[in-house]
Design a protein around this motif. Sequence first.
Motif, short mmCIF file in Angstrom:
data_model
loop_
_atom_site.label_atom_id
_atom_site.label_comp_id
_atom_site.label_asym_id
_atom_site.label_seq_id
_atom_site.Cartn_x
_atom_site.Cartn_y
_atom_site.Cartn_z
N ASN A 1 0.95 -1.19 0.07
CA ASN A 1 -0.18 -0.04 0.07
C ASN A 1 0.78 1.19 0.14
OD1 ASN A 1 -2.34 -1.42 -0.13
ND2 ASN A 1 -2.32 -1.49 2.35
N ASN B 1 1.88 1.78 -3.51
CA ASN B 1 0.74 2.33 -4.37
C ASN B 1 0.41 3.87 -4.09
OD1 ASN B 1 0.52 -0.11 -5.53
ND2 ASN B 1 -0.98 -0.89 -4.21
N THR B 2 0.80 4.34 -2.84
CA THR B 2 0.43 5.59 -2.43
C THR B 2 1.55 6.39 -3.04
OG1 THR B 2 -0.50 5.01 -0.13
CG2 THR B 2 0.49 7.13 -0.57
N LYS C 1 0.77 6.70 -7.14
CA LYS C 1 -0.17 7.35 -7.73
C LYS C 1 0.02 8.79 -8.32
CE LYS C 1 -3.97 5.45 -4.71
NZ LYS C 1 -4.64 5.81 -3.53
#
Length: 173
Positions: free
Chosen positions: A166, A169-170, A173
């Motif tokens: 995560n 993925n942050t 973005k």
Amino acid sequence: MRDYLNPTELNKLINVKSFILIKQASEVDFEENRLLEKRLASKTVFSFIHLVFFKTLPCPKGTFCKNCPRKIVHKNDFLDVEMDCFFYHHEKDHRRLVLNEIGKEFRYAGNFADSRRLQGSNKLDFSLNFFESLFHPLYYKNFSCVRTKCEKSVFCPYHHSPEEKNLWNTYFK
């Protein structure tokens, strides 16, 4: 006066900035490289800019670097120490710059070329080696680690927890 760049001007700017970053990174001395490696080792995920330039410039120490990876490594049998150097040492750990001009998301895909994908495509549109594939922004930290000799460092391209996945993925973005 306009406050925007047309695509041609933006491409020129991207190419100039990329050239400057590459030139500056290639002039980094050994001590600065060690400091960068120590700073990265304390994290679990690369920043996007670190990932983009990871293994894209030649190592100033070449094959004499203590972190020079073996040329033949079986799937998931590599050691973290073999990836601890930010620079590449030979064609097996060399990555091409993944960023592209406007129009395509990346210069090459994260997956390898096979006969099915190559129909009407160029082999250079795909990853050429392990490092290009698993350190591609779309694949990095996207798969669970199954390595037996893993130290769970930033240099492992796999995630070790959902939080680590995560976090990437942050950043991405």
